[in-house]
Scaffold this active site. Structure first.
Site, PDB file in Angstrom:
ATOM      1  N   ARG A  78       0.848  -1.187   0.000  1.00  0.00           N
ATOM      2  CA  ARG A  78       0.000   0.000   0.000  1.00  0.00           C
ATOM      3  C   ARG A  78       0.888   1.241   0.000  1.00  0.00           C
ATOM      4  O   ARG A  78       1.640   1.466   0.947  1.00  0.00           O
ATOM      5  CB  ARG A  78      -0.897  -0.013   1.245  1.00  0.00           C
ATOM      6  CG  ARG A  78      -1.727   1.239   1.426  1.00  0.00           C
ATOM      7  CD  ARG A  78      -2.630   1.139   2.657  1.00  0.00           C
ATOM      8  NE  ARG A  78      -3.374   2.375   2.807  1.00  0.00           N
ATOM      9  CZ  ARG A  78      -3.091   3.325   3.707  1.00  0.00           C
ATOM     10  NH1 ARG A  78      -2.112   3.176   4.572  1.00  0.00           N
ATOM     11  NH2 ARG A  78      -3.810   4.434   3.756  1.00  0.00           N
ATOM     12  N   HIS A 122      -2.631  11.024   0.479  1.00  0.00           N
ATOM     13  CA  HIS A 122      -2.080  10.819   1.827  1.00  0.00           C
ATOM     14  C   HIS A 122      -1.425  12.145   2.244  1.00  0.00           C
ATOM     15  O   HIS A 122      -0.217  12.248   2.391  1.00  0.00           O
ATOM     16  CB  HIS A 122      -1.100   9.649   1.826  1.00  0.00           C
ATOM     17  CG  HIS A 122      -0.801   9.074   3.193  1.00  0.00           C
ATOM     18  ND1 HIS A 122      -0.911   7.737   3.488  1.00  0.00           N
ATOM     19  CD2 HIS A 122      -0.383   9.657   4.338  1.00  0.00           C
ATOM     20  CE1 HIS A 122      -0.564   7.518   4.750  1.00  0.00           C
ATOM     21  NE2 HIS A 122      -0.244   8.673   5.288  1.00  0.00           N
ATOM     22  N   GLU A 167      -6.936   8.873   6.213  1.00  0.00           N
ATOM     23  CA  GLU A 167      -7.103   9.558   7.499  1.00  0.00           C
ATOM     24  C   GLU A 167      -7.495  11.033   7.382  1.00  0.00           C
ATOM     25  O   GLU A 167      -6.724  11.922   7.780  1.00  0.00           O
ATOM     26  CB  GLU A 167      -5.821   9.446   8.333  1.00  0.00           C
ATOM     27  CG  GLU A 167      -5.401   8.029   8.626  1.00  0.00           C
ATOM     28  CD  GLU A 167      -4.312   7.947   9.689  1.00  0.00           C
ATOM     29  OE1 GLU A 167      -3.785   8.988  10.122  1.00  0.00           O
ATOM     30  OE2 GLU A 167      -3.987   6.819  10.101  1.00  0.00           O
ATOM     31  N   ASN A 292      -7.017   2.275  10.029  1.00  0.00           N
ATOM     32  CA  ASN A 292      -5.679   2.393  10.612  1.00  0.00           C
ATOM     33  C   ASN A 292      -5.841   2.398  12.119  1.00  0.00           C
ATOM     34  O   ASN A 292      -6.566   3.240  12.671  1.00  0.00           O
ATOM     35  CB  ASN A 292      -5.007   3.689  10.163  1.00  0.00           C
ATOM     36  CG  ASN A 292      -4.751   3.714   8.665  1.00  0.00           C
ATOM     37  OD1 ASN A 292      -4.943   2.701   7.970  1.00  0.00           O
ATOM     38  ND2 ASN A 292      -4.327   4.858   8.145  1.00  0.00           N
ATOM     39  N   TYR A 294      -3.807   2.280  15.830  1.00  0.00           N
ATOM     40  CA  TYR A 294      -2.555   2.356  16.588  1.00  0.00           C
ATOM     41  C   TYR A 294      -2.748   2.207  18.091  1.00  0.00           C
ATOM     42  O   TYR A 294      -1.960   1.580  18.767  1.00  0.00           O
ATOM     43  CB  TYR A 294      -1.839   3.687  16.309  1.00  0.00           C
ATOM     44  CG  TYR A 294      -1.268   3.742  14.912  1.00  0.00           C
ATOM     45  CD1 TYR A 294      -0.002   3.243  14.651  1.00  0.00           C
ATOM     46  CD2 TYR A 294      -1.999   4.249  13.849  1.00  0.00           C
ATOM     47  CE1 TYR A 294       0.530   3.253  13.371  1.00  0.00           C
ATOM     48  CE2 TYR A 294      -1.481   4.263  12.565  1.00  0.00           C
ATOM     49  CZ  TYR A 294      -0.215   3.761  12.333  1.00  0.00           C
ATOM     50  OH  TYR A 294       0.305   3.771  11.065  1.00  0.00           O
ATOM     51  N   GLU A 352      -3.248   0.174   8.275  1.00  0.00           N
ATOM     52  CA  GLU A 352      -2.027   0.552   8.995  1.00  0.00           C
ATOM     53  C   GLU A 352      -2.138   0.058  10.430  1.00  0.00           C
ATOM     54  O   GLU A 352      -3.205   0.137  11.038  1.00  0.00           O
ATOM     55  CB  GLU A 352      -1.830   2.086   9.060  1.00  0.00           C
ATOM     56  CG  GLU A 352      -1.378   2.718   7.793  1.00  0.00           C
ATOM     57  CD  GLU A 352      -1.200   4.233   7.905  1.00  0.00           C
ATOM     58  OE1 GLU A 352      -0.842   4.735   8.994  1.00  0.00           O
ATOM     59  OE2 GLU A 352      -1.430   4.908   6.898  1.00  0.00           O
TER      60      GLU A 352
HETATM   61  C1  BGC Z   1      -0.472   7.958   9.049  1.00  0.00           C
HETATM   62  C2  BGC Z   1       0.981   7.722   8.740  1.00  0.00           C
HETATM   63  C3  BGC Z   1       1.809   7.942   9.985  1.00  0.00           C
HETATM   64  C4  BGC Z   1       1.390   6.924  11.006  1.00  0.00           C
HETATM   65  C5  BGC Z   1       2.132   6.970  12.318  1.00  0.00           C
HETATM   66  C6  BGC Z   1      -0.896   7.496  10.402  1.00  0.00           C
HETATM   67  O1  BGC Z   1      -1.504   8.553  11.070  1.00  0.00           O
HETATM   68  O2  BGC Z   1      -1.297   7.519   8.029  1.00  0.00           O
HETATM   69  O3  BGC Z   1       1.335   8.541   7.677  1.00  0.00           O
HETATM   70  O4  BGC Z   1       3.173   7.893   9.746  1.00  0.00           O
HETATM   71  O5  BGC Z   1       0.031   7.047  11.291  1.00  0.00           O
HETATM   72  O6  BGC Z   1       1.895   8.151  12.989  1.00  0.00           O
END
Ligand code: BGC
Length: 450
Positions: A78, A122, A167, A292, A294, A352
Site C-alpha cells: 500500500r 495521503h 485519514e 488504521n 494504533y 495501517e
Molecule cells: C499515518 C501515517 C503515519 C502513522 C504513524 C498514520 O496517522 O497515516 O502517515 O506515519 O500514522 O503516525
C-alpha cells in the site's frame, strides 16, 4: 491448550508507506510543490529541521525496496501517489514524467508478484491548490475527482485496489484545527469545512471510479476507540464527544450519509449547516473500508480542553510507544466489532498498524533486535484474529511501515519500520519484527500459536 492463529485462506498480508514520507526528490521531473514541501521548509515546523527532500530516497531506490518487500513475502503493498507529481498545478496539465514513476513502480511490483494498492491522497495536497483555498474551497471535490480520473485511466487494471483518502481526521485536526501539520492553520471555523469537503472529495473520487474503474475502491479512516475514565455522566459525555469527533465525523457521512449530533455541540456556532444534497455525494457505495489502528484513548471531562472539553488520561503500568501511544491490542478487536455493528458487513482491511520504539540511528549486524515492536506486532495480530472469530469480515492487514521514514512534523525521530533505515547512508537493515512478520506471512499466522 494451544490456540491456533491461522488466518482465513486468501488473507492478504501487506505493508504500507506514503509518498512524502519515503520518496524524496519531491520536485524531480517536473513535479509541483505540495503543502508538505512548503511546511517542511518553513523554519520551526519540523523536529530537527527535517524535510522530505531525501527521506528514504525511494523515488530512486524503489527497485531495491521492492526486493525488501519480496523478502518479507508480502502479498500487497500500500503506497500513495503524490498528486503534485502527476498534476503539478493540481488540475489541468498532466506531468507524464511524474506519472511514469508510478507506472514503473506498479510494473516492478507486479513483476515480483506483489499487488499494488494505491492511495490517492495521503496528505500532500498540491501547493497550487492550497493557494486556491485548499480543502476550504468546495471545488476541491472536483479537483480531486479530476486527479483521481487521471490515475484510474493510467493504472486501473494494474492497480486493483484503490483508496481515495488516508485519514481525513488527521488532515483536519492537525492541518486546520491545531496547526501541527500542513497547512498549519488553527481555526475551529475551518476544520469542519475542510472535513466536509474531504468527504465530498472522497465521494466524487468514488463516483469517478464507477465511471472508469473496474476493480475495488474504498476509503481509509484512522479509528481510535474511546473508553471512559469513569462512569460519571460528565466522563461518559466527554467520551461520546471524543468518539464522534475523531471516528464518526468521517465514517458517518461516508457510510450513513449524516453527522453525529455531538459535532454541533463541540463546534457550536462554528458548525455549518451543510446542504442536505451534499450527503448524496459523501455517501457512495464502497468496496471496502481501510482502518488504521494504533492505540486507544481513555477520556475524561476537561472544561479547559478546546474545543472538545475532553482529554486523554495516561494509564498506569502500561507500555507507551515513542509517540506516546498506549499499547492496547484489545482496542483493535473492539474497533473492528464496533465498526461492523455500526456500519454493517463491509469488507475491512487494517491498512495501517505499527509502533515507534527507539532504535539506534545506525544498525549493527544483519538483523536489528527490536523486542518491543515485535511484541506489539504479535499482540495486535492475535487481537485481529479474535475479531475474525467474532465474525468481522476482515480481508487483510498492512503493517505500518515497510521502512523507517519521515514521521511528518516529528521528522526522522520516530521509527516505525520493519526495516531500519540509516538516513546518512540509506542502508536498510531488517529488524527482528520483519523476520517475525515474514514467518507470519509464510505460515498464514500459525507461527503465532501458543
Ligand atoms: C499515518 C501515517 C503515519 C502513522 C504513524 C498514520 O496517522 O497515516 O502517515 O506515519 O500514522 O503516525
Amino acid at each position: 491448550m494451544t490456540r491456533s492463529y491461522r488466518f482465513p485462506e486468501g488473507f492478504l498480508w501487506g505493508a504500507a508507506t506514503s509518498a512524502y514520507q519515503i520518496e524524496g526528490s519531491p520536485l524531480a521531473d517536473g513535479a509541483g510543490p505540495s503543502i508538505w514541501e512548503r511546511f517542511a521548509h518553513t523554519p520551526g515546523m519540523m523536529v530537527g529541521g527535517d524535510t522530505g527532500d531525501i527521506a528514504c530516497d525511494h523515488y530512486r531506490r524503489y527497485k531495491d525496496d521492492v526486493q525488501l518487500m519480496k523478502a518479507l513475502g508480502l502479498h500487497g503493498y500500500r503506497f500513495s501517489i503524490a498528486w503534485a507529481r502527476v498534476l503539478p498545478e493540481g488540475t489541468g496539465r498532466v506531468n507524464e514524467k511524474g506519472l511514469d514513476f508510478y507506472k514503473r513502480l506498479v510494473d516492478e511490483l507486479l513483476e515480483n508478484g506483489i499487488a499494488p494498492n494505491a492511495t490517492l491522497f495521503h496528505w500532500d495536497m498540491p501547493a497550487a491548490l492550497d493557494d486556491r483555498g485548499g480543502w476550504l474551497n468546495r471545488d476541491s471535490a472536483h479537483w480531486f475527482a479530476e486527479y483521481a480520473e487521471v490515475m484510474f485511466k493510467a493504472l486501473d487494471g494494474r492497480v486493483q485496489r484503490w483508496a481515495t483518502l488516508n485519514e481525513p481526521w488527521v488532515v483536519t485536526d492537525g492541518g486546520y484545527l491545531h496547526g501541527a501539520l500542513a497547512p498549519g492553520h488553527r481555526s475551529k471555523y475551518e476544520a469542519p469545512i475542510a472535513a466536509h469537503n474531504l468527504m465530498r472529495a472522497s465521494g466524487a473520487g468514488i463516483q469517478a471510479y464507477r465511471a472508469h474503474g473496474k476493480h475495488e475502491i474504498g476509503v481509509v479512516f484512522n479509528i481510535e476507540p474511546k473508553y471512559p475514565h469513569s462512569q460519571s455522566a460528565d466522563d461518559l459525555a466527554a467520551t461520546r464527544r471524543a468518539h464522534a469527533y475523531m471516528n464518526e465525523q468521517f465514517a458517518d457521512p461516508a457510510l450513513l450519509g449524516s453527522y453525529p449530533p455531538e459535532l454541533k455541540e463541540i463546534f457550536g456556532e462554528a458548525w455549518p449547516d451543510f446542504p442536505a444534497d451534499d450527503f448524496k455525494l459523501t455517501r457512495q457505495k464502497v468496496d471496502f473500508v481501510g482502518i488504521n489502528y494504533y492505540t486507544r484513548a481513555v477520556v475524561k471531562h476537561d472544561p479547559n480542553q478546546y474545543p472538545l472539553k475532553a482529554s486523554p488520561v495516561r494509564q498506569a503500568n502500561k507500555t507507551y510507544t515513542e509517540t506516546g501511544w498506549e499499547v492496547f491490542e484489545q482496542g483493535l478487536t473492539d474497533t473492528l466489532t464496533w465498526f461492523k455493528d455500526r456500519y454493517g458487513d463491509i469488507p475491512l482491511y487494517i491498512t495501517e498498524n505499527g509502533s515507534a520504539f527507539y532504535d539506534p540511528p545506525v544498525a549493527e549486524g544483519e538483523v536489528l533486535d527490536d523486542p518491543l515492536r515485535t511484541g506489539y506486532l504479535r499482540k495486535h495480530l492475535r487481537a485481529l484474529h479474535k475479531a475474525i472469530e467474532a465474525g468481522v469480515n476482515l480481508k487483510g492487514y498492512y503493517a505500518w511501515s515497510l521502512l523507517d521514514n519521515l514521521e511528518w512534523s516529528l521528522g526522522f525521530s520516530k521509527r516505525f519500520g520493519l526495516y531500519h533505515v540509516d538516513f546518512a547512508t540509506q542502508k536498510r537493515t531488517p529488524k527482528a519484527t520483519a523476520k517475525l512478520y515474514a514467518r507470519v506471512i509464510e505460515s498464514n499466522g500459525a507461527v503465532l500459536d501458543d
